[in-house]
Design a protein around this motif. Structure first.
Motif, mmCIF file in Angstrom:
data_model
loop_
_atom_site.group_PDB
_atom_site.id
_atom_site.type_symbol
_atom_site.label_atom_id
_atom_site.label_comp_id
_atom_site.label_asym_id
_atom_site.label_seq_id
_atom_site.Cartn_x
_atom_site.Cartn_y
_atom_site.Cartn_z
ATOM 1 N N THR A 1 48.539 46.415 29.158
ATOM 2 C CA THR A 1 47.172 46.751 29.557
ATOM 3 C C THR A 1 47.049 48.241 29.849
ATOM 4 O O THR A 1 46.081 48.890 29.430
ATOM 5 C CB THR A 1 46.755 45.927 30.787
ATOM 6 O OG1 THR A 1 46.884 44.536 30.490
ATOM 7 C CG2 THR A 1 45.315 46.226 31.169
ATOM 8 N N GLU B 1 43.688 46.752 34.458
ATOM 9 C CA GLU B 1 42.719 47.626 33.792
ATOM 10 C C GLU B 1 42.123 48.644 34.742
ATOM 11 O O GLU B 1 42.015 49.829 34.410
ATOM 12 C CB GLU B 1 41.610 46.774 33.162
ATOM 13 C CG GLU B 1 42.035 46.030 31.918
ATOM 14 C CD GLU B 1 40.945 45.152 31.347
ATOM 15 O OE1 GLU B 1 41.053 44.758 30.172
ATOM 16 O OE2 GLU B 1 39.976 44.842 32.091
ATOM 17 N N ARG C 1 44.870 40.856 34.486
ATOM 18 C CA ARG C 1 44.382 41.881 33.561
ATOM 19 C C ARG C 1 43.343 42.780 34.242
ATOM 20 O O ARG C 1 43.346 44.004 34.057
ATOM 21 C CB ARG C 1 43.780 41.237 32.308
ATOM 22 C CG ARG C 1 43.343 42.255 31.251
ATOM 23 C CD ARG C 1 42.851 41.581 29.999
ATOM 24 N NE ARG C 1 43.877 40.725 29.403
ATOM 25 C CZ ARG C 1 44.854 41.178 28.629
ATOM 26 N NH1 ARG C 1 44.953 42.474 28.365
ATOM 27 N NH2 ARG C 1 45.735 40.346 28.120
#
Length: 331
Positions: free
Chosen positions: A182, A147, A143
């Motif tokens: 994401t 991001e 993640r």
């Protein structure tokens, strides 16, 4: 400001000296640190890059890199992957924009794509094993990496047409759903218009209708393949520069490889390396100088001062001399 200079292997030894000649026209306060890395060093010492080399690079602010030859040897440590990982250069920026006077395989010149490629994980994690009957590579998607690459892509999109395309293959590779979701969340939080494309459909549509795309964000392998495909759309890999950007450091290189088949013949196209210098100048907050470099490249093509890959008959030296003269007369 310390600039590490790595010629590497093959045509890297020709195009990086050319790029430095253009960079030196601006008389910037850069301390150049030459460093030998790559296959040639591996043949001599058994190591393509050492811990000591990495320490030197960590003490530099930015890097200008040529190309390296990577042999099919499981004991060979990838120079590029090592540098990107150790310096956390997580965003690979590859512009795909035609240059006036050059047409790619489709003849379409009405596009300006920016590929933003996650640069530190995916199938390039270097966690793999090759056996007699079985070989495997571990693909990692986190993640945090998703991001921050989405953040970079959205920042670029906001400065351009405010449109982002997210490339994935989550219909088959379920780990891609983390990347897709994401990136969607980050795009929504930045009010960036976005859509998603399966990577195989994206490859087809980039060839068919490249003008539809603005900023494209992709996991490591997909971004690598799509941006190389873009070389055919632009006209040559010899025209494609790239930047590898981290929080504090940056690494600039032509997209093309070491091209051992033409190395030493004096016909290597220096334009990708020189346009990588333009990206370096942008990173140094020198946009006016970067523009001069790009205008010099357009002028060389307009004057038919081009290497053979672009249909010309000029040598590496002749192209470089033209570009240096243009830059010197305009700065």
């Amino acid at each position: 400001m310390k600039l590490a200079v790595i010629e590497g292997d093959g045509v890297g030894k020709e195009v990086i000296p050319a790029a430095l000649q253009v960079l030196d026209c601006f008389d910037l306060p850069l301390e150049k640190i030459p460093l030998e890395l790559g296959y040639g060093k591996w043949e001599k010492t058994g190591q393509a890059i050492t811990d000591a080399d990495l320490e030197i690079l960590k003490n530099c602010d930015c890097i200008l890199f040529g190309a390296v030859t990577t042999p099919a040897d499981p004991n060979y440590k990838s120079v590029l992957l090592t540098i990107r990982r150790e310096l956390d250069l997580y965003a690979n920026i590859r512009p795909l924009k035609p240059i006036k006077g050059i047409k790619g395989v489709t003849g379409n010149t009405d596009f300006d794509i920016l590929v933003v490629r996650e640069n530190t994980e995916g199938l390039y994690s270097s966690i793999e094993e090759v056996g007699t009957d079985t070989a495997w590579s571990k693909r990692i998607i986190t993640r945090r990496a998703c991001e921050r690459i989405a953040q970079v892509a959205c920042e670029y999109a906001a400065k351009r047409a405010n449109h982002l395309t997210i490339v994935h293959k989550s219909n088959v590779i379920k780990a891609d759903s983390l990347f897709l979701n994401t990136c969607r969340d980050v795009a929504q939080s930045h009010n960036v218009i976005h859509n998603a494309m399966l990577v195989d459909a994206m490859a087809y549509d980039m060839v068919r209708s490249p003008e539809k795309y603005d900023v494209v964000v992709a996991p490591n392998l997909y971004g690598d393949i799509l941006s190389d495909l873009g070389g055919a759309l632009v006209g040559s890999l010899g025209l494609l520069p790239s930047a590898n950007i981290g929080e504090k450091k940056a690494f600039f290189e032509p997209v093309h490889g070491s091209a051992p088949d033409i190395a030493g013949k004096g016909i290597a196209n220096p334009i990708a390396a020189i346009l990588s210098v333009a990206m370096l100048l942008d990173w140094l907050d020198k946009p006016e100088q970067a523009l001069i470099v790009r205008e010099a490249v357009e002028a060389s093509i307009n004057e038919n001062i081009m290497t053979a890959d672009l249909g010309g008959n000029s040598t590496t030296v002749q192209v470089t001399e033209f570009l240096v003269h243009y830059v010197q007369s305009h700065c």
